[in-house]
Design an enzyme around this catalytic site. Structure first.
Site, PDB file in Angstrom:
ATOM      1  N   TRP A 102      55.226  38.622  52.472  1.00 16.53           N
ATOM      2  CA  TRP A 102      54.628  38.597  51.143  1.00 16.53           C
ATOM      3  C   TRP A 102      55.052  37.149  50.169  1.00 16.53           C
ATOM      4  O   TRP A 102      54.439  36.666  49.540  1.00 16.53           O
ATOM      5  CB  TRP A 102      54.719  39.773  50.309  1.00 16.53           C
ATOM      6  CG  TRP A 102      53.865  40.863  50.964  1.00 16.53           C
ATOM      7  CD1 TRP A 102      54.228  41.813  51.758  1.00 16.53           C
ATOM      8  CD2 TRP A 102      52.252  40.929  50.706  1.00 16.53           C
ATOM      9  NE1 TRP A 102      52.784  42.480  51.888  1.00 16.53           N
ATOM     10  CE2 TRP A 102      51.747  41.904  51.477  1.00 16.53           C
ATOM     11  CE3 TRP A 102      51.391  40.128  50.069  1.00 16.53           C
ATOM     12  CZ2 TRP A 102      50.376  42.097  51.536  1.00 16.53           C
ATOM     13  CZ3 TRP A 102      50.235  40.326  49.930  1.00 16.53           C
ATOM     14  CH2 TRP A 102      49.726  41.569  50.995  1.00 16.53           C
ATOM     15  N   ASP A 172      58.578  39.057  42.420  1.00 17.38           N
ATOM     16  CA  ASP A 172      57.574  39.983  42.664  1.00 17.38           C
ATOM     17  C   ASP A 172      58.588  41.197  43.203  1.00 17.38           C
ATOM     18  O   ASP A 172      58.783  41.173  44.185  1.00 17.38           O
ATOM     19  CB  ASP A 172      56.710  39.306  44.094  1.00 17.38           C
ATOM     20  CG  ASP A 172      55.894  40.456  44.595  1.00 17.38           C
ATOM     21  OD1 ASP A 172      55.618  41.589  44.030  1.00 17.38           O
ATOM     22  OD2 ASP A 172      55.166  39.890  45.357  1.00 17.38           O
ATOM     23  N   LYS A 196      52.448  51.485  43.890  1.00 14.68           N
ATOM     24  CA  LYS A 196      53.411  52.000  44.853  1.00 14.68           C
ATOM     25  C   LYS A 196      54.623  52.997  44.358  1.00 14.68           C
ATOM     26  O   LYS A 196      54.634  54.060  44.577  1.00 14.68           O
ATOM     27  CB  LYS A 196      54.239  50.676  45.472  1.00 14.68           C
ATOM     28  CG  LYS A 196      53.307  49.910  46.282  1.00 14.68           C
ATOM     29  CD  LYS A 196      53.890  48.417  46.744  1.00 14.68           C
ATOM     30  CE  LYS A 196      52.676  47.520  47.506  1.00 14.68           C
ATOM     31  NZ  LYS A 196      52.444  48.195  48.805  1.00 14.68           N
TER      32      LYS A 196
END
Lengths: 361, 361
Positions: A102, A172, A196
């Site tokens: 990511w 992030d 999440k």
């Protein structure tokens, strides 16, 4: 019927208590007769929902007063573009640490808007580990340094934060925000998609220090301009109303479970149980990430005999243990232990692994 | 208890049948135990939800096969940026018709990315009207021509579509999509935020002809690249899952009410009832828009004595008729008659107006 356990990397399950609360509260009618699905953005009912979510999140994370909390439509990938567009200012460089899948996606997107210095490089050799935390050479003319403290796909977590000096640290934290206490003041900006640990798909939280909002790029879309969103209380464009309502319910639930300290203690128990079972399996199961760098929240593991992967996934699903496949880039297995995952879910997984090993080992 | 009637310009009310269906179906558990709030984007359950919404919308509008249907996070304002970023290509010019508040917002945003030619200009003098439909002088080097067929704030609707020749016509149909049949093939691109006639806040539908997807701007954010979203079935970034599920339910409901012909017939009855009441009030109430240009869906009106506006809003609210205030830029009154507004709601409003006039007239 046992509803089963959802080990997906996202959207995660929701706590049963939040689902029940949503079933009641989303359909309750306000004074004007509207349900949560129908309330005007500028009206009292939604205003209260938004203020509640913001206040609760501020409490949970002890967000200092010089930070703005924004609830924006869309996912974290959109922020891969919006972070450089909002924060580059007069600088020409941004720095990114490469720690896996990511962060590499974030780097690729930032490279479209600015010159990117790779502050630290992911080795990608086993045992897998976060990039070294020093020395990070940041260019003088650097708007910020971006990290991905928990790599959802790779299953890697930073053992500590890097020291970036005066350069604002941007993170992030999509898969780890609200899983443990976090010192917001160490960051210039934090962002996390909600699906999440904070609720449902369709919304991303951005927490940003106000001095970083001075100079959005001339071409940042107005709807994604952090400064405008801060000035208009996240209503510069249509807000994702239901995702904000659900996030408020998740924040309440977390507060009721002893807050972030409670989340962290439970997460540590869940992760220890699962990693210990992997390590104690005599190599039948194995974790590719080095101890000390293992994500507690996205537990990546695999079978020594890869041909057993599909039989294991089927075996687990028959016992109500769902979505244990690894990220499509890596294959193997992954168990995501987000806030909503009860400890019983991990016990059931560990039992399932032992039973499977007896049968196929 | 009468739940009341929501005349807001958005989010609108939802049909009672859709609210009841949502109450059941959003909380039903799929084979993996997940509710609609918890389903993986790539899994079967959400895949079916997405495919259902797309197929239903394609049916309702008879969308030709060379068009893509995208369900994107966020509101229509975001598309004000994304339309030029995706469609400008090698052209240097875009054309926009100015018809009031929201087209002016779209023009301002497009001007940040391209040279904007004003194809037609809004007069803004009473009686208010859409801009003249000819002649529209479009530059040769023009990527598209943008119109706002229904101006939500101004209460103005185009009496017909302009003829833009070979230049692709792009339309912000946020407040009118699915209120009447529409010939999609006349447009290069249509977009509409969902919270008026298609469901709830947090999602925008984009319908785009595939030949227009060839050349997104180098700096379009990846999550907003129509071509990438088309290739990945609206899952290039976190999709707004619950808004997509609700849209599918709205599409089903519309189909059950005789589809778009049914919506149009009902809307015409509702609008005629209200405009007739205004015109028959002897000037006590009045509509500032010229007949033939009046929006059937956003009925703008006012009291000849402006000091009665607040008393009227209070009087109506006491009778369960909510959110009748005009757009903040204009004041006055506005009744939005979106798909979910039952005819009884408009009858109740007309009765309320007559009673108020007897009392204050």
């Amino acid at each position: 019927m046992n509803a089963g356990y959802n080990f997906a990397s996202g959207p995660s399950g929701l706590p049963a208590a939040v689902v029940e609360r949503a079933r009641t509260e989303l359909f309750a009618r306000a004074d004007d007769g509207s349900t949560a699905f129908e309330q005007p953005f500028t009206g009292e009912a939604f205003g209260a929902t938004l203020a509640h979510a913001r206040a609760r999140l501020k409490d949970l994370l002890a967000v200092p007063d010089n930070y703005h909390i924004l609830f924006l439509a869309g996912g974290a990938t959109q922020q891969f573009s919006m972070v450089p567009l909002n924060l580059l200012g007069d600088a020409s460089h941004v720095a990114y640490a490469d720690s896996g899948h990511w962060s590499q996606r974030a780097i690729r997107e930032a490279g479209r808007y600015a010159a990117v210095t790779i502050a630290a490089r992911y080795e990608g050799e086993r045992p897998l580990a976060a990039p070294p935390l020093s020395p990070w050479c940041l260019p003088d003319d650097c708007a910020y340094c971006h990290i991905t403290p928990n790599e959802t796909a790779d299953g890697i977590a930073y053992p500590a934060l890097p020291d970036c000096g005066a350069v604002p640290l941007v993170a992030d934290v999509t898969s780890c925000l609200l899983t443990a206490p976090l010192e917001v003041a160490r960051f210039g900006l934090l962002y996390a998609a909600a699906q999440k640990n904070l609720g449902i798909a369709g919304m991303t939280v951005v927490i940003v220090r106000d001095d970083l909002l001075r100079r959005p790029a001339p071409l940042v879309p107005s709807s994604c301009d952090y400064r405008a969103q801060a000035a208009q209380g996240s209503r510069a464009n249509t807000p994702p109303t239901i995702a904000i309502a659900l996030a408020g319910m998740m924040f309440d639930w977390i507060a009721q479970q002893d807050g972030l300290a409670g989340m962290q203690a439970r997460l540590q128990r869940k992760a220890a149980l699962l990693y210990d079972a992997i390590d104690a399996s005599g190599g039948f199961f194995r974790a590719p990430v080095a101890p000390g760098h293992r994500s507690p929240v996205n537990v990546r593991f695999e079978l020594a005999r890869p041909e057993l992967t599909t039989p294991f996934l089927d075996y687990a699903a028959q016992r109500g243990l769902h979505h244990l496949h690894g990220h499509s880039a890596f294959g193997g297995l992954r168990a995501s232990l987000y806030n909503a995952m009860p400890e019983e879910g991990v016990h059931a997984l560990v039992t399932c692994m032992a039973d499977f090993m007896r049968r196929y080992g």
